[in-house]
Scaffold this motif. Structure first.
Motif, mmCIF file in Angstrom:
data_model
loop_
_atom_site.group_PDB
_atom_site.id
_atom_site.type_symbol
_atom_site.label_atom_id
_atom_site.label_comp_id
_atom_site.label_asym_id
_atom_site.label_seq_id
_atom_site.Cartn_x
_atom_site.Cartn_y
_atom_site.Cartn_z
ATOM 1 N N THR A 112 0.825 -1.210 0.000
ATOM 2 C CA THR A 112 0.000 0.000 0.000
ATOM 3 C C THR A 112 0.860 1.261 0.000
ATOM 4 O O THR A 112 0.419 2.322 0.422
ATOM 5 N N GLY A 113 2.102 1.169 -0.504
ATOM 6 C CA GLY A 113 2.976 2.324 -0.614
ATOM 7 C C GLY A 113 3.884 2.489 0.584
ATOM 8 O O GLY A 113 3.855 1.689 1.502
ATOM 9 N N PRO A 114 4.716 3.500 0.567
ATOM 10 C CA PRO A 114 4.769 4.539 -0.484
ATOM 11 C C PRO A 114 5.635 4.164 -1.688
ATOM 12 O O PRO A 114 5.609 4.864 -2.693
ATOM 13 N N ASN A 115 6.419 3.073 -1.567
ATOM 14 C CA ASN A 115 7.313 2.729 -2.677
ATOM 15 C C ASN A 115 6.995 1.375 -3.303
ATOM 16 O O ASN A 115 7.688 0.961 -4.230
ATOM 17 N N SER A 116 6.007 0.680 -2.800
ATOM 18 C CA SER A 116 5.609 -0.602 -3.376
ATOM 19 C C SER A 116 4.098 -0.760 -3.221
ATOM 20 O O SER A 116 3.524 -0.322 -2.221
ATOM 21 N N TRP A 117 3.484 -1.399 -4.229
ATOM 22 C CA TRP A 117 2.022 -1.465 -4.279
ATOM 23 C C TRP A 117 1.579 -2.795 -4.863
ATOM 24 O O TRP A 117 2.317 -3.433 -5.614
ATOM 25 N N ASP A 118 0.321 -3.169 -4.534
ATOM 26 C CA ASP A 118 -0.365 -4.134 -5.394
ATOM 27 C C ASP A 118 -1.435 -3.341 -6.148
ATOM 28 O O ASP A 118 -1.595 -2.130 -5.946
ATOM 29 N N CYS A 119 -2.177 -3.984 -7.065
ATOM 30 C CA CYS A 119 -3.051 -3.226 -7.972
ATOM 31 C C CYS A 119 -4.118 -2.431 -7.222
ATOM 32 O O CYS A 119 -4.300 -1.229 -7.441
ATOM 33 N N SER A 120 -4.835 -3.087 -6.313
ATOM 34 C CA SER A 120 -5.931 -2.398 -5.625
ATOM 35 C C SER A 120 -5.417 -1.402 -4.591
ATOM 36 O O SER A 120 -6.070 -0.391 -4.312
ATOM 37 N N VAL A 143 -6.485 2.090 -13.619
ATOM 38 C CA VAL A 143 -7.198 3.352 -13.861
ATOM 39 C C VAL A 143 -6.939 3.814 -15.306
ATOM 40 O O VAL A 143 -5.778 3.825 -15.758
ATOM 41 N N TYR A 144 -8.003 4.177 -15.981
ATOM 42 C CA TYR A 144 -7.895 4.682 -17.347
ATOM 43 C C TYR A 144 -7.340 6.104 -17.303
ATOM 44 O O TYR A 144 -7.852 6.968 -16.580
ATOM 45 N N ILE A 145 -6.293 6.386 -18.097
ATOM 46 C CA ILE A 145 -5.664 7.713 -18.070
ATOM 47 C C ILE A 145 -5.797 8.442 -19.405
ATOM 48 O O ILE A 145 -5.200 9.510 -19.594
ATOM 49 N N GLY A 146 -6.594 7.905 -20.326
ATOM 50 C CA GLY A 146 -6.825 8.572 -21.621
ATOM 51 C C GLY A 146 -5.924 8.027 -22.715
ATOM 52 O O GLY A 146 -4.939 7.323 -22.457
ATOM 53 N N ASP A 147 -6.326 8.361 -23.969
ATOM 54 C CA ASP A 147 -5.555 7.957 -25.153
ATOM 55 C C ASP A 147 -5.389 6.438 -25.251
ATOM 56 O O ASP A 147 -4.355 5.946 -25.712
ATOM 57 N N GLY A 148 -6.422 5.702 -24.809
ATOM 58 C CA GLY A 148 -6.372 4.249 -24.912
ATOM 59 C C GLY A 148 -5.361 3.596 -23.983
ATOM 60 O O GLY A 148 -4.981 2.437 -24.193
ATOM 61 N N GLN A 149 -4.950 4.307 -22.918
ATOM 62 C CA GLN A 149 -3.955 3.761 -21.982
ATOM 63 C C GLN A 149 -4.527 3.670 -20.566
ATOM 64 O O GLN A 149 -5.455 4.401 -20.220
ATOM 65 N N TYR A 150 -3.936 2.816 -19.802
ATOM 66 C CA TYR A 150 -4.292 2.714 -18.378
ATOM 67 C C TYR A 150 -3.010 2.550 -17.561
ATOM 68 O O TYR A 150 -1.943 2.179 -18.094
ATOM 69 N N LEU A 151 -3.135 2.846 -16.293
ATOM 70 C CA LEU A 151 -1.982 2.755 -15.385
ATOM 71 C C LEU A 151 -2.349 1.778 -14.270
ATOM 72 O O LEU A 151 -3.421 1.861 -13.687
ATOM 73 N N ASP A 152 -1.421 0.863 -13.959
ATOM 74 C CA ASP A 152 -1.700 -0.114 -12.901
ATOM 75 C C ASP A 152 -0.393 -0.633 -12.305
ATOM 76 O O ASP A 152 0.688 -0.449 -12.863
ATOM 77 N N ALA A 153 -0.537 -1.239 -11.132
ATOM 78 C CA ALA A 153 0.563 -2.024 -10.558
ATOM 79 C C ALA A 153 0.392 -3.415 -11.147
ATOM 80 O O ALA A 153 -0.444 -4.200 -10.691
ATOM 81 N N ALA A 154 1.146 -3.709 -12.195
ATOM 82 C CA ALA A 154 0.842 -4.856 -13.038
ATOM 83 C C ALA A 154 1.199 -6.196 -12.384
ATOM 84 O O ALA A 154 0.326 -7.039 -12.151
ATOM 85 N N ASN A 155 2.466 -6.411 -12.081
ATOM 86 C CA ASN A 155 2.932 -7.683 -11.520
ATOM 87 C C ASN A 155 4.360 -7.482 -11.022
ATOM 88 O O ASN A 155 4.964 -6.421 -11.255
ATOM 89 N N PRO A 156 4.929 -8.484 -10.355
ATOM 90 C CA PRO A 156 6.277 -8.312 -9.803
ATOM 91 C C PRO A 156 7.342 -8.020 -10.846
ATOM 92 O O PRO A 156 8.336 -7.345 -10.544
ATOM 93 N N SER A 157 7.173 -8.495 -12.067
ATOM 94 C CA SER A 157 8.203 -8.267 -13.084
ATOM 95 C C SER A 157 8.112 -6.872 -13.710
ATOM 96 O O SER A 157 9.117 -6.306 -14.129
ATOM 97 N N LYS A 158 6.920 -6.282 -13.745
ATOM 98 C CA LYS A 158 6.743 -4.963 -14.364
ATOM 99 C C LYS A 158 6.680 -3.836 -13.346
ATOM 100 O O LYS A 158 7.137 -2.720 -13.614
ATOM 101 N N GLY A 159 6.071 -4.073 -12.206
ATOM 102 C CA GLY A 159 5.862 -3.005 -11.231
ATOM 103 C C GLY A 159 4.739 -2.087 -11.684
ATOM 104 O O GLY A 159 3.793 -2.506 -12.357
ATOM 105 N N VAL A 160 4.836 -0.794 -11.329
ATOM 106 C CA VAL A 160 3.821 0.189 -11.718
ATOM 107 C C VAL A 160 4.174 0.719 -13.105
ATOM 108 O O VAL A 160 5.246 1.291 -13.306
ATOM 109 N N VAL A 161 3.251 0.542 -14.065
ATOM 110 C CA VAL A 161 3.531 0.900 -15.466
ATOM 111 C C VAL A 161 2.293 1.505 -16.135
ATOM 112 O O VAL A 161 1.178 1.400 -15.636
#
Length: 276
Positions: A182-190, A242-260
């Motif tokens: 739950t932060g501040p430097n690491s997250w899961d998606c929700s 979360v949808y951020i516009g222009d057909g993109q979204y932002l999420d905490a994807a998985n351990p290999s990607k992180g927040v992207v």
């Protein structure tokens, strides 16, 4: 009776005196013999006396020698035991000093590593503060640009909060994914979605399943910036972003990607809810 007739009776005492003298002489001779024998007796008794006492003297000397030898042996054992104890104590002291030196070395290395980690974290936070400040300063301009695409005054108000949510999310790009984070430097998606909407006063549920039913269901073909995307069924979702516009979204994807930031076309969402 004549005077001469008394002579025989007058001489009797002499005869008795001679006998007494003879008896005395005999007695003296006997006594002399006894005396001589008595004087000679010790010459024969001495060897007997010496022969009888020799074992006693030899036994006492043997016992004394035995006791002396046992005392010497015990003293030697005591000295050997003391030497062994001293050697063991010296060895234990050396080992304790080595162990302490090793522990001090490890503690120093750990302290240096922790100090470096804290310094790196502080540097990273400082580098993130700059874009956050910049995003906050430009939030009004972002609100205006997003509001221009809205269809009503109510949606225009929502897009202002949406810009703040998006600004927060973009500031976390590059953070690690950690289950339950739950932060501040690491997250899961929700955890990331919940923290983003908390910046605008919206208190979302903690887990994806509940977030997928937290607002108004909207179709994925009619998305607005700030809409919550979910994957899986409503009420049983396993991932949110979360949808951020222009057909993109932002999420905490998985351990290999992180927040992207990702393209929605590459991983289409199953549904979306609108809470702003």
């Amino acid at each position: 009776m004549s005077h001469t007739a008394q002579i025989p009776s007058h001489r009797k005492p002499r005869s008795n005196a001679s006998k007494l003298s003879l008896r005395a002489g005999v007695a003296g001779g006997v006594l002399s013999t006894i005396a001589v024998a008595g004087a000679a007796a010790p010459a024969f008794a001495d060897p007997v006396t010496q022969t009888m006492e020799m074992p006693t003297l030899t036994s006492g000397l043997s016992a004394s020698l035995t006791e002396s030898a046992e005392a010497t042996r015990q003293a030697a054992l005591d000295l050997e035991l003391q030497a062994q104890e001293d050697a063991a104590a010296a060895k234990a002291e050396v080992a304790a000093k080595k162990a302490k030196a090793e522990a001090d070395r490890k503690a120093e290395a750990k302290e240096k590593a922790e100090a470096k980690e804290r310094a790196d974290a502080a540097k990273e936070r400082a580098s993130r503060e700059a874009p956050r400040t910049s995003l906050s300063a430009n939030s009004s301009a972002a609100d205006s640009s997003v509001g221009a695409s809205s269809n009503s005054s109510s949606s225009s108000s929502a897009t202002g909060s949406a810009a703040t949510v998006v600004a927060f999310l973009k500031a976390q790009v590059g953070d690690a994914y950690v289950m339950g984070g739950t932060g501040p430097n690491s997250w899961d998606c929700s955890g990331l979605v919940q923290a983003a909407f908390r910046t605008v006063g919206v208190d979302l549920p903690r887990v994806s399943q509940d977030q997928s039913t937290a607002g108004t269901q909207v179709g994925t073909s009619n998305l607005q910036i700030g809409d919550i995307l979910y994957w899986g069924g409503a009420g049983s979702a396993y991932h949110t972003g979360v949808y951020i516009g222009d057909g993109q979204y932002l999420d905490a994807a998985n351990p290999s990607k992180g927040v992207v930031i990702q393209d929605l076309s590459g991983y289409p969402a199953d549904g979306a809810v609108r809470v702003l």
